[in-house]
Design an enzyme around this catalytic site. Structure first.
Site, PDB file in Angstrom:
ATOM      1  N   ASN A  35      -5.256 -17.716  13.759  1.00 32.97           N
ATOM      2  CA  ASN A  35      -4.838 -18.686  14.793  1.00 32.97           C
ATOM      3  C   ASN A  35      -5.640 -18.499  16.094  1.00 32.97           C
ATOM      4  O   ASN A  35      -5.833 -19.447  16.838  1.00 32.97           O
ATOM      5  CB  ASN A  35      -3.329 -18.713  15.066  1.00 32.97           C
ATOM      6  CG  ASN A  35      -2.679 -17.385  14.939  1.00 32.97           C
ATOM      7  OD1 ASN A  35      -3.376 -16.376  14.923  1.00 32.97           O
ATOM      8  ND2 ASN A  35      -1.365 -17.357  14.859  1.00 32.97           N
ATOM      9  N   CYS A  36      -6.168 -17.283  16.285  1.00 32.32           N
ATOM     10  CA  CYS A  36      -6.983 -17.061  17.492  1.00 32.32           C
ATOM     11  C   CYS A  36      -8.302 -17.838  17.420  1.00 32.32           C
ATOM     12  O   CYS A  36      -8.957 -18.049  18.435  1.00 32.32           O
ATOM     13  CB  CYS A  36      -7.269 -15.574  17.664  1.00 32.32           C
ATOM     14  SG  CYS A  36      -5.777 -14.578  17.589  1.00 32.32           S
ATOM     15  N   ARG A  74       0.842  -1.218   0.000  1.00 34.92           N
ATOM     16  CA  ARG A  74       0.000   0.000   0.000  1.00 34.92           C
ATOM     17  C   ARG A  74       0.866   1.253   0.000  1.00 34.92           C
ATOM     18  O   ARG A  74       0.458   2.308  -0.458  1.00 34.92           O
ATOM     19  CB  ARG A  74      -0.957   0.010   1.198  1.00 34.92           C
ATOM     20  CG  ARG A  74      -2.058  -1.043   1.107  1.00 34.92           C
ATOM     21  CD  ARG A  74      -3.225  -0.714   2.019  1.00 34.92           C
ATOM     22  NE  ARG A  74      -2.869  -0.758   3.426  1.00 34.92           N
ATOM     23  CZ  ARG A  74      -2.886  -1.850   4.183  1.00 34.92           C
ATOM     24  NH1 ARG A  74      -3.256  -3.006   3.659  1.00 34.92           N
ATOM     25  NH2 ARG A  74      -2.554  -1.787   5.449  1.00 34.92           N
ATOM     26  N   TYR A  87      14.466  -5.752  10.226  1.00 26.47           N
ATOM     27  CA  TYR A  87      13.452  -5.331  11.200  1.00 26.47           C
ATOM     28  C   TYR A  87      12.783  -6.586  11.760  1.00 26.47           C
ATOM     29  O   TYR A  87      12.869  -7.668  11.173  1.00 26.47           O
ATOM     30  CB  TYR A  87      12.410  -4.442  10.526  1.00 26.47           C
ATOM     31  CG  TYR A  87      12.945  -3.080  10.103  1.00 26.47           C
ATOM     32  CD1 TYR A  87      12.625  -1.932  10.821  1.00 26.47           C
ATOM     33  CD2 TYR A  87      13.772  -2.951   8.983  1.00 26.47           C
ATOM     34  CE1 TYR A  87      13.100  -0.687  10.431  1.00 26.47           C
ATOM     35  CE2 TYR A  87      14.266  -1.704   8.597  1.00 26.47           C
ATOM     36  CZ  TYR A  87      13.923  -0.585   9.320  1.00 26.47           C
ATOM     37  OH  TYR A  87      14.403   0.652   8.936  1.00 26.47           O
TER      38      TYR A  87
END
Ligand code: FAD
Length: 820
Positions: free
Chosen positions: A41-42, A21, A278
């Site tokens: 995954n939750c 984006r 990062y």
């Protein structure tokens, strides 16, 4: 520019989409070692429990659709095995075993965390699982389809462990949770976790607290889970949910800095120790905004937020700083919702940070609007400036919006005073004009400004009650239903009149149901010169929950369980219940529901049933106590969505009588020695309160106490000279009784009667009549009558005359004997 991302779920996929984006002029490659990217995954526990029925719904995006929409080169089944910081390359191994090298300009690591699997004997046995991703889920699902899973053991009582407990229960298994600590839900304090223990037990989950697993043994009877304590459990399925560790192997091997909490070290721009690399998500550590110390936070919200920030920094240069997360989490545990944000008291204690706390039990929305439920909140704050450190909520409705309000205040370094300023949207179905969040702020404010001195449940539990006066300011009915041992019952509304009963030369601890009446009482006492007055925070509700022992299943039933079984015995005459009356007591606070139960039960015939629904979390326990005391039978106790349903069958009169006659000390006896108006009033109030719970109550009137039961219009009787003199000197009947203090020649007594009348409080004579109507036994002491020349004819008709032996007989079958 070429961006390479390792890990394709929460952090990785979000960052990839945001990079695109930000720029159309970049190559983005996303490596994921599993088959899927960007999945929920939750939601995995709910798919296992068949709450989410369609597997496809777990996938937010397919690799193909994601790749097309964001023009990202998605490479699943591709594990990055090495990072070369100097050459700026990654080595990739595909599931076919091929290896290749890919160069990057900027690299993002979002490899997540891996579940802990301690090297215990037998841990690799079939039927033992961890749950982290879709493959784990598929394995569990397939196993459950191939095996009849009737017994499941969850090792670890954290958020995911309890979500799985609920879902395996939902899938039909009998569930046991084993936890090494003394509580489930590590992020919350013990007193809050205790409410979860209560709920889990109500739902039939077996709790093994303070138990460490030693080994697993596969056998014909499934897997035997052995604890260090010698206890063993058989299970068809075991789920290990004992925590996760940050996935740092790749970073470590590459030579990136690993921090003191053992996560990948990043700076405020989420840049690692190498400028081109990062990292985000579960794998990183970051300073906690309150403590400033690095910590690991395994939550999806922060991973997504970090991903957005890091994408901007990777594309536009380091401009956006990450503010850190205070750890805001929420979980559904059966009908309950448990949430926490910031730091719990126990963590502050470990770090030697001074703190204070406030606990409240509020209704989720206006009590008069149907369906409100209880919300239990604990906040922790600085004793100096009121800075809010943490909040924990256990409730059923509106927990999510409230925990978010606390999180916002904490993240903005706010104080308890800011809680008072939060503007809550209010209409009766959603909240109260005074929202629980604001109420918690008010309570904390009162503590901070010294208006209320807090007494915490641990302090009361450890207190030497011979050195303080413990006063229960709830009503006599509430007191009779259960109180803290050693407490003197002076209902709040009687406190001003009976204040003289409380010694002023020692500390006074007051308590009520949830803390509000205790606060009002502490104000009255302080205003009347009592210097050391403390109010039990959270009231008896918190105290009872926090001090309740969680017994190990199978090691003998608790007294409560035994009594419950006794209550559940079939009706003695086998009578059929012909009618079930349904009563709604939702929204009523304790003791409202149990008093309603009592009142409605009076209308029933033996064998008929009453179904009563309440939202007060303590109601089912109170109803059980009430049934034990009255001999009525509990037919059903259940809870759903924060509502507690109790079905009670009315006992036959002989069954109720049998309970009343139980020789195990259920009765109450009062010796009324005094003829002071105030003491006499107290006696009849207490006697009525006890009688209301169906107990056998006896009042033994001796010496001056006889004056409380004299007729107004007495027949003329023959007396000797001493008898006549006593007759002149003593009050002729109850209307002439004076006060023990401030009587001032009868003016005080008249004033008291006047005030009582104005406030709608029953008169002494009316309370006495109620006691008679309630079946309280009045015994006049024969010896006192002889000495003072009082004749039987001068006493009320319902009085029987007896001696010490009669009194001792009643005292023998009582568990409370009071001399007034
Ligand atoms: C069952 C379950 C329920 C949860 N429920 C909640 C919840 O209700 N609320 C909440 O806030 N959080 C919840 N979480 C936690 C939340 O899912 C994580 O915090 C979040 O997913 C972390 O994002 P991440 O990108 O760091 O790691 P993940 O989302 O785990 O993604 C890491 C990915 O990296 C891949 N990977 C790792 N190493 C490599 C490598 N070398 N090469 C290629 N790929 C690699 C892994 O296969 C994995 O797919 C839950 C987690 C689980 C497991």
């Amino acid at each position: 520019m070429k961006y390479v991302i390792v890990g394709g779920v929460a952090g990785g996929a979000t960052a990839a989409a945001r990079i695109r984006r930000n720029t159309e002029k970049a190559d983005i490659i996303l490596f994921e070692r599993g088959d899927y990217i960007s999945y929920a995954n939750c939601g995995l526990p709910y798919y296992i429990g068949n709450v989410i029925t369609e597997r496809e719904r777990l996938f937010v995006q397919t690799p193909e659709a994601f790749g097309k929409r964001f023009r990202v080169d998605v490479r699943t089944r591709s594990e990055v095995t090495e990072v070369n910081l100097q050459k700026k390359t990654v080595t990739v191994r595909t599931s076919d075993g091929d290896t290749y090298v890919e160069a990057y300009d900027k690299l993002l690591l979002s490899p997540g965390a891996s579940p802990v699997r301690p090297p215990l004997p037998g841990i690799e046995s079939e039927g033992i699982f961890t749950l982290r991703n879709v493959s784990d889920t598929d394995r569990i699902k397939t196993y459950m389809q191939q095996h009849a899973v009737k017994r499941a053991v969850i090792v670890g009582g954290g958020f995911i462990g309890l979500e799985m407990a609920e879902n395996l229960h939902h899938a039909g298994a009998e569930v046991a949770v084993v936890e090494m600590a003394d509580q489930v839900m590590g992020p919350v304090d013990y007193s809050m976790a205790a409410l979860v223990h209560e709920h889990l037990l109500q739902k039939g989950v077996k709790l093994y607290l303070k138990q460490a697993v030693e080994s697993f043994e596969p056998g014909r009877n499934g897997i035997t889970v052995r604890f260090q304590s010698g206890i063993s459990l058989d299970a068809d399925l075991v789920l290990l949910s004992i925590g996760v560790r940050p996935e740092t192997s790749l970073a470590q091997k590459a030579g990136l800095k690993i921090g003191e909490a053992r996560g990948i070290w990043v700076d405020e721009y989420l840049q690692t120790s190498d400028a081109s690399v990062y990292a985000v998500g579960d794998a990183i550590e970051y300073p906690h905004p309150i403590t400033g110390k690095p910590w690991l936070n395994y939550l999806a919200g922060p991973a997504n937020r970090q991903a957005r920030i890091v994408a901007d920094n990777m594309v536009f240069g380091n401009k956006v700083k990450y503010e850190g997360a205070v750890g805001t989490s929420i979980a559904k545990v059966f009908d309950q919702t448990v949430a926490s944000t910031g730091l719990a008291a126990k963590r502050l204690k470990q770090m030697n940070v001074p703190y204070l706390s406030a606990t409240i039990h509020s209704a989720s929305h206006a009590g008069y609007y149907p369906g409100s439920s209880q919300t239990d909140i604990k906040i922790v704050f600085s004793p100096t400036d009121g800075r809010l450190y943490g909040a924990q909520i256990v409730g059923y409705e509106g927990v999510d919006k409230r925990i978010d309000a606390y999180a916002l205040v904490i993240k903005h370094h706010g104080t308890v005073y800011d809680l008072m300023e939060v503007e809550h949207a209010y209409a009766p179905p959603f909240s109260s004009a005074k929202d629980p969040v604001a109420v918690s702020g008010y309570v904390a404010g009162n503590i901070l400004c010294g208006k209320m001195t807090p007494l915490y449940w641990r302090e009361l539990r450890g207190a030497d009650l011979t050195k303080v006066t413990l006063v229960d300011v709830r009503t006599a009915d509430e007191y009779a239903l259960g109180h803290i041992d050693g407490a003197l019952n002076i209902p709040l509304d009687d406190l001003r009149e009976r204040i003289g009963e409380i010694p002023s030369d020692r500390p006074v601890y007051v308590y009520c149901g949830v803390g509000l009446r205790g606060y009002l009482a502490s104000n009255i006492l302080k205003e009347n010169g009592y210097g050391d007055v403390r109010n039990l925070i959270g009231g008896i509700k918190t105290y009872k929950a926090a001090t309740a022992e969680v017994k190990l299943p199978g090691t003998g039933e608790s007294e409560e369980e035994k009594a419950r079984c006794a209550c559940n015995a079939p009706a003695t005459d086998g009578s059929e219940h012909s009618k079930t009356i349904c009563v709604d007591a939702c929204g009523m606070q304790c003791p409202g529901p149990v008093l309603k139960l009592k009142k409605e039960m009076e209308k029933l015939l033996p064998g008929q049933r009453l179904e009563i629904t309440a939202t007060d979390a303590g109601f089912s326990r109170d109803a059980e106590s009430w049934c034990r005391m009255t001999g009525n039978r509990i037919v059903e106790v259940s809870s759903h969505a924060g509502k507690y349903k109790v079905v009670v069958e009315k006992a036959t009169s002989c069954a109720a009588e049998a309970v009343r006659q139980e020789p195990e000390g259920k009765g109450k006896t009062f010796i009324l020695f005094s003829d002071d108006l105030d003491k006499t009033l107290a006696t009849f109030v207490l006697a009525n309160g006890a009688a209301a719970t169906g107990q056998k109550v006896t009042v033994f009137f001796t010496f001056w106490g006889l004056n409380a039961i004299k007729k107004v219009a007495k027949p003329s009787v023959k007396k000797d000279a001493f008898g006549k003199m006593f007759g002149w000197m003593m009050p002729s009947d109850s209307s002439k009784l004076g006060l023990s203090k401030m009587n001032m020649g009868g003016i005080g007594a008249k004033m008291m009667r006047h005030v009582m009348k104005r406030r709608g409080v029953d008169s002494l004579e009316s309370l006495r009549q109620q006691a008679i109507d309630n079946g309280v036994e009045f015994i006049a002491c024969q010896m006192s009558m002889d000495v003072m020349g009082v004749k039987k004819e001068e006493l009320l008709d319902n009085v029987t005359v007896g001696g010490v032996a009669t009194y001792m007989d009643r005292a023998e079958t009582s568990n409370l004997n009071m001399f007034i």
